[in-house]
Design a protein around this motif. Structure first.
Motif, PDB file in Angstrom:
ATOM      1  N   GLU A  90       0.997  -1.252  -0.181  1.00 18.45           N
ATOM      2  CA  GLU A  90       0.041  -0.259   0.129  1.00 18.45           C
ATOM      3  C   GLU A  90       1.033   1.446   0.100  1.00 18.45           C
ATOM      4  O   GLU A  90       1.677   1.287   1.270  1.00 18.45           O
ATOM      5  N   ARG A  94       1.657  11.538   1.819  1.00 17.21           N
ATOM      6  CA  ARG A  94       0.402  12.609   2.573  1.00 17.21           C
ATOM      7  C   ARG A  94       1.206  14.190   2.335  1.00 17.21           C
ATOM      8  O   ARG A  94       2.291  14.330   2.197  1.00 17.21           O
ATOM      9  N   SER A 100      -2.529   7.593  11.154  1.00 18.49           N
ATOM     10  CA  SER A 100      -1.524   7.491  11.395  1.00 18.49           C
ATOM     11  C   SER A 100      -0.429   7.833  11.352  1.00 18.49           C
ATOM     12  O   SER A 100       0.169   7.458  12.590  1.00 18.49           O
ATOM     13  N   ASP A 175      -3.567  13.091   2.478  1.00 18.80           N
ATOM     14  CA  ASP A 175      -3.755  11.642   1.983  1.00 18.80           C
ATOM     15  C   ASP A 175      -4.663  11.074   1.387  1.00 18.80           C
ATOM     16  O   ASP A 175      -5.660  11.077   0.878  1.00 18.80           O
ATOM     17  N   LYS A 177      -4.271   6.621  -0.310  1.00 18.60           N
ATOM     18  CA  LYS A 177      -2.726   4.902  -0.858  1.00 18.60           C
ATOM     19  C   LYS A 177      -3.628   4.341  -2.588  1.00 18.60           C
ATOM     20  O   LYS A 177      -4.783   4.686  -2.617  1.00 18.60           O
ATOM     21  N   ARG A 200      -8.384  10.927   1.855  1.00 19.82           N
ATOM     22  CA  ARG A 200      -8.511  12.132   3.230  1.00 19.82           C
ATOM     23  C   ARG A 200      -8.884  13.040   2.640  1.00 19.82           C
ATOM     24  O   ARG A 200      -7.547  13.597   1.071  1.00 19.82           O
ATOM     25  N   ARG A 220     -15.376   5.908  10.149  1.00 19.55           N
ATOM     26  CA  ARG A 220     -14.476   5.882  11.008  1.00 19.55           C
ATOM     27  C   ARG A 220     -14.575   6.290  12.349  1.00 19.55           C
ATOM     28  O   ARG A 220     -14.663   5.844  13.289  1.00 19.55           O
TER      29      ARG A 220
HETATM   30  N1  UDP Z   1      -5.801   3.912   3.530  1.00 18.20           N
HETATM   31  C1  UDP Z   1      -6.782   2.934   3.221  1.00 18.20           C
HETATM   32  N2  UDP Z   1      -6.194   1.520   3.208  1.00 18.20           N
HETATM   33  C2  UDP Z   1      -5.707   1.106   4.219  1.00 18.20           C
HETATM   34  C3  UDP Z   1      -5.207   1.889   5.087  1.00 18.20           C
HETATM   35  C4  UDP Z   1      -5.054   3.681   4.388  1.00 18.20           C
HETATM   36  O1  UDP Z   1      -7.292   3.727   1.911  1.00 18.20           O
HETATM   37  O2  UDP Z   1      -5.592  -0.151   4.454  1.00 18.20           O
HETATM   38  C5  UDP Z   1      -5.529   5.151   3.132  1.00 18.20           C
HETATM   39  C6  UDP Z   1      -6.813   5.900   4.046  1.00 18.20           C
HETATM   40  O3  UDP Z   1      -7.774   6.515   4.100  1.00 18.20           O
HETATM   41  C7  UDP Z   1      -5.968   7.817   4.472  1.00 18.20           C
HETATM   42  C8  UDP Z   1      -4.213   7.138   3.706  1.00 18.20           C
HETATM   43  O4  UDP Z   1      -4.057   6.006   3.529  1.00 18.20           O
HETATM   44  O5  UDP Z   1      -6.250   8.212   3.017  1.00 18.20           O
HETATM   45  C9  UDP Z   1      -3.618   6.955   5.431  1.00 18.20           C
HETATM   46  O6  UDP Z   1      -3.751   6.287   6.566  1.00 18.20           O
HETATM   47  P1  UDP Z   1      -3.130   6.383   7.716  1.00 18.20           P
HETATM   48  O7  UDP Z   1      -1.903   5.645   7.611  1.00 18.20           O
HETATM   49  O8  UDP Z   1      -3.596   7.729   8.017  1.00 18.20           O
HETATM   50  O9  UDP Z   1      -4.539   5.358   8.625  1.00 18.20           O
HETATM   51  P2  UDP Z   1      -5.454   5.464   8.862  1.00 18.20           P
HETATM   52  O10 UDP Z   1      -5.206   6.468   9.821  1.00 18.20           O
HETATM   53  O11 UDP Z   1      -6.855   5.231   8.115  1.00 18.20           O
HETATM   54  O12 UDP Z   1      -6.268   3.595   9.597  1.00 18.20           O
END
Ligand code: UDP
Length: 243
Positions: A90, A94, A100, A175, A177, A200, A220
């Motif tokens: 993945e 950002r 996270s 951000d 993915k 996001r 979420r």
């Molecule tokens: N994201 C996703 N699938 C995943 C994990 C993250 O589409 O399995 C996307 C999430 O929606 C955000 C970005 O990747 O736009 C960063 O996600 P983050 O690492 O902050 O994790 P989260 O807080 O969503 O657990």
């Protein structure tokens, strides 16, 4: 196009074979999951909305020279795609601290990053999709050095294109993915989807930190009006395309 066998069912999409082995059919579901499927629900109309938004954004990528798996959209919630071997990573890009990144670094939500950050997570539900260092990525042979270089370049280019496009929609791309696949001639293609499930997106017309959220964080974090957030994104994307 007749639907073939179910090849794979994921959290948000089902993949079917077609009569052409080089082409797969993706069905976008209304199902929503978060926190590695610990939270489950449904967002009415999400399948069609995400399929429509992804279609527009994949077309934008192709028009700007970024190769994708997208072929066409035969039905509102169905997309025909080129069959590729998915790289089990993945790739998260950002621009602003959220999710996270805030939890793991202590950066305050909304901090604008000096440069976009490109991160790799291991696409492995059992392990909880851990963040990878470059050495671990090499250790696990998940991609070659050359592929990693290409992925970083593509991710930055996609970020530039998407950020500029969403800016024109009065939306901030915080951000997102990405997932990539390799085709039969070893070319890397952008795969999966680009939608409020995977990005996001903050409404620039709202200052309140909850009200501005237009993406899966509404689900979420139980902010309500999830469908409305997604619909607003689609409306603005369509309006921008017409304009
Ligand atoms: N994201 C996703 N699938 C995943 C994990 C993250 O589409 O399995 C996307 C999430 O929606 C955000 C970005 O990747 O736009 C960063 O996600 P983050 O690492 O902050 O994790 P989260 O807080 O969503 O657990």
């Amino acid at each position: 196009m007749s639907v073939g066998q179910k090849l794979y069912e994921g959290k948000a999409k089902i993949l079917y074979t077609t009569e052409d082995p080089a082409i797969l059919l993706t069905h976008f579901k209304d199902d929503a999951t978060a926190f590695n499927a610990q939270k489950k629900g449904s967002i009415v109309g999400k399948g069609e909305i995400n399929c429509a938004i992804s279609t527009h954004l994949f077309n934008l990528m192709e028009a700007n020279g970024v190769p994708t798996h997208f072929i066409d959209r035969p039905k509102p919630n169905e997309m025909r795609v080129k069959s590729v071997k998915i790289i089990p990573l993945e790739v998260v890009v950002r621009n602003i601290a959220a999710g996270s990144l805030c939890l793991q670094t202590g950066l305050e939500l909304g901090t604008i990053l000096k440069h976009p950050l490109v991160e790799f997570y291991y696409k492995n539900d059992q392990l909880g999709d851990p963040l990878l260092t470059h050495d671990r990525l090499r250790l696990l042979d998940l991609a070659t050095d050359d592929q990693v270089d290409q992925l970083i370049k593509m991710a930055k280019r996609i970020n530039d294109l998407l950020s500029a496009f969403f800016q024109q929609c009065d939306i901030t791309l915080v951000d997102f993915k990405l997932e990539f696949g390799v085709d039969s001639s070893e070319q890397i293609l952008l795969a999966d989807e680009i939608s409020p499930d995977t990005c996001r997106l903050w409404n620039q017309n709202e200052t309140d930190s909850d009200r501005r959220v237009m993406d899966k964080d509404r689900f979420r974090r139980d902010l309500g009006n999830v469908e409305e957030g997604y619909r607003q994104v689609l409306e603005r994307v369509l309006r921008r395309d017409e304009g």
